[in-house]
Scaffold this active site. Structure first.
Site, PDB file in Angstrom:
ATOM      1  N   GLY A 287      17.871 -18.730 -21.343  1.00  0.00           N
ATOM      2  CA  GLY A 287      17.644 -17.707 -22.377  1.00  0.00           C
ATOM      3  C   GLY A 287      18.591 -16.524 -22.319  1.00  0.00           C
TER       4      GLY A 287
ATOM      5  N   ASP B 198      16.750 -21.239 -11.060  1.00  0.00           N
ATOM      6  CA  ASP B 198      17.400 -22.480 -11.457  1.00  0.00           C
ATOM      7  C   ASP B 198      16.317 -23.452 -11.948  1.00  0.00           C
ATOM      8  OD1 ASP B 198      18.544 -25.071 -11.408  1.00  0.00           O
ATOM      9  OD2 ASP B 198      19.953 -24.487  -9.828  1.00  0.00           O
TER      10      ASP B 198
ATOM     11  N   SER C 245      20.150 -32.805 -28.839  1.00  0.00           N
ATOM     12  CA  SER C 245      21.469 -32.634 -29.456  1.00  0.00           C
ATOM     13  C   SER C 245      21.669 -33.813 -30.387  1.00  0.00           C
ATOM     14  CB  SER C 245      22.561 -32.662 -28.372  1.00  0.00           C
ATOM     15  OG  SER C 245      23.835 -32.864 -28.960  1.00  0.00           O
TER      16      SER C 245
ATOM     17  N   TYR D  85      26.047 -36.367 -20.690  1.00  0.00           N
ATOM     18  CA  TYR D  85      25.302 -35.522 -21.643  1.00  0.00           C
ATOM     19  C   TYR D  85      24.526 -36.355 -22.670  1.00  0.00           C
ATOM     20  CZ  TYR D  85      24.790 -31.489 -24.883  1.00  0.00           C
ATOM     21  OH  TYR D  85      24.317 -30.498 -25.708  1.00  0.00           O
TER      22      TYR D  85
ATOM     23  N   ALA E 246      23.424 -39.495 -22.473  1.00  0.00           N
ATOM     24  CA  ALA E 246      22.276 -40.175 -21.861  1.00  0.00           C
ATOM     25  C   ALA E 246      21.170 -39.170 -21.563  1.00  0.00           C
ATOM     26  CB  ALA E 246      22.715 -40.877 -20.580  1.00  0.00           C
ATOM     27  N   ALA E 247      21.548 -37.976 -21.098  1.00  0.00           N
ATOM     28  CA  ALA E 247      20.535 -36.958 -20.782  1.00  0.00           C
ATOM     29  C   ALA E 247      19.790 -36.534 -22.042  1.00  0.00           C
ATOM     30  CB  ALA E 247      21.200 -35.748 -20.125  1.00  0.00           C
ATOM     31  N   LYS E 248      20.517 -36.299 -23.127  1.00  0.00           N
ATOM     32  CA  LYS E 248      19.873 -35.814 -24.358  1.00  0.00           C
ATOM     33  C   LYS E 248      19.031 -36.913 -25.018  1.00  0.00           C
ATOM     34  CE  LYS E 248      21.269 -31.478 -24.380  1.00  0.00           C
ATOM     35  NZ  LYS E 248      20.307 -30.388 -24.131  1.00  0.00           N
TER      36      LYS E 248
HETATM   37  N1  NAD Z   1      26.142 -25.024 -28.882  1.00  0.00           N
HETATM   38  C1  NAD Z   1      26.024 -26.229 -29.421  1.00  0.00           C
HETATM   39  O1  NAD Z   1      26.843 -26.633 -30.270  1.00  0.00           O
HETATM   40  C2  NAD Z   1      24.885 -27.145 -29.047  1.00  0.00           C
HETATM   41  C3  NAD Z   1      24.743 -28.332 -29.781  1.00  0.00           C
HETATM   42  C4  NAD Z   1      23.713 -29.189 -29.436  1.00  0.00           C
HETATM   43  C5  NAD Z   1      22.843 -28.876 -28.413  1.00  0.00           C
HETATM   44  N2  NAD Z   1      23.001 -27.713 -27.718  1.00  0.00           N
HETATM   45  C6  NAD Z   1      22.039 -27.442 -26.657  1.00  0.00           C
HETATM   46  O2  NAD Z   1      21.496 -26.148 -26.835  1.00  0.00           O
HETATM   47  C7  NAD Z   1      21.133 -25.604 -25.571  1.00  0.00           C
HETATM   48  C8  NAD Z   1      21.735 -24.210 -25.402  1.00  0.00           C
HETATM   49  O3  NAD Z   1      23.143 -24.338 -25.348  1.00  0.00           O
HETATM   50  P1  NAD Z   1      24.164 -23.155 -25.693  1.00  0.00           P
HETATM   51  O4  NAD Z   1      25.157 -23.722 -26.641  1.00  0.00           O
HETATM   52  O5  NAD Z   1      23.438 -21.927 -26.055  1.00  0.00           O
HETATM   53  O6  NAD Z   1      24.926 -23.052 -24.288  1.00  0.00           O
HETATM   54  P2  NAD Z   1      25.122 -21.815 -23.288  1.00  0.00           P
HETATM   55  O7  NAD Z   1      26.025 -22.339 -22.235  1.00  0.00           O
HETATM   56  O8  NAD Z   1      25.543 -20.598 -24.035  1.00  0.00           O
HETATM   57  O9  NAD Z   1      23.667 -21.568 -22.728  1.00  0.00           O
HETATM   58  C9  NAD Z   1      23.064 -22.397 -21.773  1.00  0.00           C
HETATM   59  C10 NAD Z   1      22.315 -21.505 -20.819  1.00  0.00           C
HETATM   60  O10 NAD Z   1      21.674 -22.345 -19.836  1.00  0.00           O
HETATM   61  C11 NAD Z   1      21.817 -21.699 -18.590  1.00  0.00           C
HETATM   62  N3  NAD Z   1      21.706 -22.660 -17.497  1.00  0.00           N
HETATM   63  C12 NAD Z   1      22.589 -23.631 -17.148  1.00  0.00           C
HETATM   64  N4  NAD Z   1      22.168 -24.269 -16.047  1.00  0.00           N
HETATM   65  C13 NAD Z   1      20.997 -23.689 -15.677  1.00  0.00           C
HETATM   66  C14 NAD Z   1      20.095 -23.906 -14.612  1.00  0.00           C
HETATM   67  N5  NAD Z   1      20.309 -24.848 -13.684  1.00  0.00           N
HETATM   68  N6  NAD Z   1      18.983 -23.111 -14.527  1.00  0.00           N
HETATM   69  C15 NAD Z   1      18.766 -22.137 -15.449  1.00  0.00           C
HETATM   70  N7  NAD Z   1      19.586 -21.894 -16.496  1.00  0.00           N
HETATM   71  C16 NAD Z   1      20.694 -22.665 -16.601  1.00  0.00           C
HETATM   72  C17 NAD Z   1      23.202 -21.056 -18.621  1.00  0.00           C
HETATM   73  O11 NAD Z   1      23.341 -20.055 -17.636  1.00  0.00           O
HETATM   74  C18 NAD Z   1      23.249 -20.539 -20.048  1.00  0.00           C
HETATM   75  O12 NAD Z   1      22.754 -19.219 -20.156  1.00  0.00           O
HETATM   76  C19 NAD Z   1      21.605 -26.612 -24.517  1.00  0.00           C
HETATM   77  O13 NAD Z   1      20.528 -27.437 -24.134  1.00  0.00           O
HETATM   78  C20 NAD Z   1      22.638 -27.419 -25.256  1.00  0.00           C
HETATM   79  O14 NAD Z   1      22.794 -28.710 -24.711  1.00  0.00           O
HETATM   80  C21 NAD Z   1      24.006 -26.841 -28.006  1.00  0.00           C
END
Ligand code: NAD
Length: 244
Positions: free
Chosen positions: A9, A54, A128, A141, A143-145
């Site tokens: 967040g 974490d 995603s 990624y 496979a995880a999603k």
């Molecule tokens: N940005 C995109 O285009 C997009 C598209 C599809 C899906 N998503 C998904 O949306 C979600 C948010 O992504 P985002 O684009 O805002 O990325 P981002 O990198 O800005 O944010 C991800 C956040 O997760 C935190 N994080 C990572 N590992 C962690 C851990 N082990 N414990 C606690 N926090 C942890 C990071 O510090 C970061 O603040 C993700 O699940 C991503 O896969 C994003």
């Protein structure tokens, strides 16, 4: 006041979810790794709570949830991406991507659900469009999603009897967070924007609005679904290929 907890967040889409939830009147727990970033985001909210930890650490997650209190809405949003070719992907990176993107959805989901058993609640998992459509150099990624979509269905089946609704969101090309560096390249930005039927990249706000809808009673009869929020891009493959 209802409690909403958002993992990952501190930045990107998660920080926008935190802000919108705050404006909607939730007490918002911001759970993320980096103390400074968590505090900056949480302190910018009227009712923000900084939760530093974490999501893959089972004991720390349990500690943070007991500190935060019963969770009414959980948004499993934390995620990471490693952009290696699969042929070069290391087992360590594969495991890490699975741990953060999928295993943590179970870890945090179970810990939050245990606080929802009496009064119900809502869980929203961030998938995603990669859960449905693989793309090159995306390593573990995809496979995880895909696992996140399946786990969402499983949670909805097992936890519905406690009044817990569980859904996922599959964002498309979002001009924020982990994708921001890709869209800083003008050529990538133009080509990807051109592939979206609605003619623009998505925003963190587009995703946060759907989170708030799924969290609300307007979504009271929706569970086990993955809602794609992508401006139509996953249906546009044939649009990219001329017929003549
Ligand atoms: N940005 C995109 O285009 C997009 C598209 C599809 C899906 N998503 C998904 O949306 C979600 C948010 O992504 P985002 O684009 O805002 O990325 P981002 O990198 O800005 O944010 C991800 C956040 O997760 C935190 N994080 C990572 N590992 C962690 C851990 N082990 N414990 C606690 N926090 C942890 C990071 O510090 C970061 O603040 C993700 O699940 C991503 O896969 C994003």
């Amino acid at each position: 006041m209802k409690n909403l907890l958002v993992t990952g967040g501190a930045n990107g889409i998660g920080a926008e979810i935190a802000r919108r939830a705050d404006q909607a009147g939730y007490r918002v727990g911001v759970l993320d790794l980096n103390a400074d970033e968590v505090e900056t985001t949480a302190n910018g909210l009227s009712n923000g709570v900084a939760l530093i930890g974490d999501v893959t650490d089972v004991d720390r997650v349990a500690e943070l949830i007991s500190e935060f209190g019963n969770v009414d809405v959980l948004v499993n949003n934390a995620g990471i991406l490693r952009t290696d070719a699969l042929i070069d992907h290391t087992p360590e990176d594969f495991r890490l991507v699975m741990d953060v993107n999928l295993n943590a959805v179970f870890i945090v989901g179970q810990a939050a659900a245990r606080t929802m058993l009496d009064n119900g609640g809502v869980i929203i998992n961030m998938a995603s469009i990669n859960a449905i459509h693989p793309s090159p150099n995306t390593g573990a990624y995809v496979a995880a999603k895909a696992g996140v979509m399946a786990l969402t269905q499983q949670m909805s089946v097992e936890w519905g009897e406690y009044g817990i609704r569980v859904n996922a969101i599959a964002p498309g090309f979002i001009d924020a967070g982990m994708s921001a560096p890709f869209f800083a390249n003008d050529a990538v930005r133009t080509r990807r924007t051109g592939a979206v039927p609605l003619g623009r990249l998505g925003t963190a706000q587009d995703i946060a609005k759907v989170v708030l809808f799924l969290a609300s009673d307007d979504a009271a009869y929706i569970s086990g679904e993955t809602i794609t929020v992508d401006g139509g891009v996953i249906n546009s493959v044939l649009k990219q290929l001329p017929r003549e």
